[in-house]
Structure formats: C-alpha cells, structure tokens
Design an enzyme around this catalytic site. Structure first.
Site, PDB file in Angstrom:
ATOM      1  N   ASP A  80       0.852  -1.192   0.000  1.00  0.00           N
ATOM      2  CA  ASP A  80       0.000   0.000   0.000  1.00  0.00           C
ATOM      3  C   ASP A  80       0.890   1.246   0.000  1.00  0.00           C
ATOM      4  OD1 ASP A  80      -2.388   1.510   0.217  1.00  0.00           O
ATOM      5  OD2 ASP A  80      -2.208   1.574   2.408  1.00  0.00           O
ATOM      6  N   HIS A  81       0.569   2.203  -0.836  1.00  0.00           N
ATOM      7  CA  HIS A  81       1.319   3.463  -0.911  1.00  0.00           C
ATOM      8  C   HIS A  81       2.825   3.243  -1.020  1.00  0.00           C
ATOM      9  CE1 HIS A  81      -1.994   6.294  -0.287  1.00  0.00           C
ATOM     10  NE2 HIS A  81      -2.474   5.435   0.582  1.00  0.00           N
TER      11      HIS A  81
ATOM     12  N   GLY B  80      -6.939   9.130   7.931  1.00  0.00           N
ATOM     13  CA  GLY B  80      -6.886   9.494   9.348  1.00  0.00           C
ATOM     14  C   GLY B  80      -8.254   9.775   9.937  1.00  0.00           C
TER      15      GLY B  80
ATOM     16  N   GLY C 183      -8.697   6.375   2.824  1.00  0.00           N
ATOM     17  CA  GLY C 183      -9.335   7.038   3.962  1.00  0.00           C
ATOM     18  C   GLY C 183     -10.691   6.432   4.231  1.00  0.00           C
TER      19      GLY C 183
HETATM   20  P1  13P Z   1      -7.731   5.346   6.966  1.00  0.00           P
HETATM   21  O1  13P Z   1      -6.598   5.090   7.909  1.00  0.00           O
HETATM   22  O2  13P Z   1      -8.189   6.760   6.991  1.00  0.00           O
HETATM   23  O3  13P Z   1      -8.834   4.365   7.112  1.00  0.00           O
HETATM   24  O4  13P Z   1      -7.134   5.149   5.489  1.00  0.00           O
HETATM   25  C1  13P Z   1      -6.510   3.959   5.150  1.00  0.00           C
HETATM   26  C2  13P Z   1      -5.903   4.060   3.805  1.00  0.00           C
HETATM   27  O5  13P Z   1      -6.405   4.731   2.930  1.00  0.00           O
HETATM   28  C3  13P Z   1      -4.675   3.282   3.564  1.00  0.00           C
HETATM   29  O6  13P Z   1      -4.177   3.440   2.284  1.00  0.00           O
END
Ligand code: 13P
Length: 283
Positions: free
Chosen positions: A81-82, A182, A210
C-alpha cells in the site's frame, strides 16, 4: 489461499460489493482481518503501507502476511500500500506480495506516469495487478497528519483519470473524491457523482482511500457508483487502542502487555466485522 487483485475486484464487480483492504502492520490487525474474512468466506486484501515501516518492516511482517494468506480458507490478496518508490514495491514482491499500489501522487504528473508505468511492467511480468493514484488525498495513511477534511480543489478530474489509466495500464485507480486519511474532524463531503464519472472515464475500478470512519450508507453509495476497494485502517486501530485504554483503567494492577493486545484484538475484530458485513452485504 492467495488470490490476485483482479480476482478480488472481479468478485466485487460481480456482486456489486466492495473489497475490504485492511492495513495490517501488526499481528493484532492481521489476525483480526483474516478471521473476519474467513468467518464470512469473502475475499479480502491485507496490505502494508510504506509509512508503517516504523511499526514493522515489510521484510518482518510481510512473510507472516503471505504465509497466513496462503494457508487461509478464504481468498486473500497481499498488497503493498502506498509504495512511494519502485524499489519499495520490489521489496514487497521479494517477500511474496502479489499486488501493489504505487503512489506517485505527490510527484509531478509525468514522473507519476513514468514510475507507475515502470511498476506496471514489473508487476505484469509476474501476473500481478497494480493500483495507481491520481489526485492529492489529504493526510497520511498512518492515521496522522490529516486536517480531517478534503480540499475540493484537489478532487481528481475525470479527464485526468482517463489519461492516467491509458498511459499507465493500472488495474485500479485511487483518486480524490472527498475522503481523507486518518480521523475525520468534519463530515466528509463525498462527491458521489464524481465517483461515477471517474469510473466511467478511467474504465477501471475505483479505490477509496481514507475508508475508515464512514457510515455504511456512505460505503454503499460509493460502491453503487464504482468503488470496489475500500482502504481501511485508522478507526480499526483506534478501536484497539480504546480497548487497551479500558483495560488500563479497569484493571490498573495488570502487569502484562498481552492483556492489552488480547483486548485490542477483540475490539479490532468487532470493528472489522461491522465493516465486512456492510461492504459485502452480509445479511
Ligand atoms: P484510513 O486510515 O483513513 O482508514 O485510510 C486507510 C488508507 O487509505 C490506507 O491506504
């Protein structure tokens, strides 16, 4: 068993549901996510974000994620992820991850395209899917640094989504339509019509980042318009923290950390159970 990103997205498309994509930098999150997926026998994505290297390195938690996914009774994707560099995505593949997101959204557009394209080539050679990102999503995926609201000016434009998907060949697209990473400090302004336009213009499933902290109605309305992967972390981990705090308050003489992790795991599992029942329309 391990399944690919495309398999999971196809499942979501055929059922008009969303796939939960849970960040699992700790064993508490990982075991909870897998238990819930197995309980309902649904495909699910477990993922490790580069910002969570400070919690556990992908070389440490990654092999655990892969092994538990392999022996699971349900289909699991193990996803980077990311990933902010091509090198980080390759570190994930080296330990057995079979899917990745490359996040070049903070790069100049041409660099985002070039590096995402490079990740798509590496992944395609292995038969893996890739998620790209276009548009700036406020906050960090580690649950901190968010102002808690999205800036309308940063929402992804459908014509940009179309060009980006055509230039990169991504399997799924993360874009900005009103959610933030967040804690939500204000009611999110999700632009549902924009989701529909992004899905139509890009021609690939849309990924919601998110994702934690929204209502079931908000998930389902987003899914109706083309969201197929819901990234989810902060509110699950917060549920764990709240449960651990309660142990400290209720049993001040507790003397082992495991009392906190056991309570936290139960609370995370309950939080993810609610999510999965909503996203997969479990009745
Ligand atoms: P949240 O932590 O806001 O749920 O977002 C998670 C996210 O988008 C991880 O890539």
């Amino acid at each position: 068993m391990l399944i690919g990103l495309r398999d999971a997205l196809d499942f979501a498309e055929s059922r008009n549901c969303g796939i939960a994509a849970i960040n699992t930098p700790t064993l508490e999150l990982l075991l909870s996510a897998i238990r819930v997926a197995e309980r309902y026998q649904v495909p699910l994505i477990v993922q490790h974000a580069q910002v969570h290297e400070t919690v556990n390195a992908i070389e440490d938690i990654g092999p655990v994620m892969v092994e538990l996914a392999r022996r699971s009774s349900t289909g699991l994707v193990v996803h980077v992820d990311h990933g902010e560099t091509v090198d980080y995505v390759e570190r994930g593949f080296a330990v057995g991850f079979n899917s990745a997101m490359f996040d070049g959204s903070r790069l100049p557009y041409d660099d985002n395209v070039a590096q995402t394209r490079a990740v798509v080539e590496i992944a395609t050679a292995r038969g893996y899917g890739v998620e790209g990102e276009l548009g700036v999503m406020p906050g960090r995926e580690d649950g901190v640094e968010s102002k808690g609201v999205a800036d309308q000016a940063l929402y992804t434009r459908p014509e940009d989504a179309a060009a980006f998907v055509a230039a990169t060949g991504v399997t799924a697209l993360a874009c900005s339509f009103g959610t933030v990473h967040g804690l939500y400090k204000a009611v999110p302004k999700i632009d549902y019509e924009l989701i529909r336009e992004l899905r139509r213009a890009g021609g690939v499933p849309i990924v919601m980042h998110g994702g934690s902290g929204l209502s079931c109605d908000e998930y389902r309305s987003s899914i109706e318009r083309g969201v197929r992967k819901i990234n989810y972390y902060t509110y699950a981990d917060k549920a764990g923290l709240d449960a651990a705090r309660k142990v400290l308050d209720d049993q001040p003489d507790t003397h082992v950390f495991c009392d906190l992790t056991v309570a936290a795991t139960k609370a995370i599992e309950a939080n993810l159970d609610d999510l999965v029942r909503c996203l997969y329309r479990v009745v």
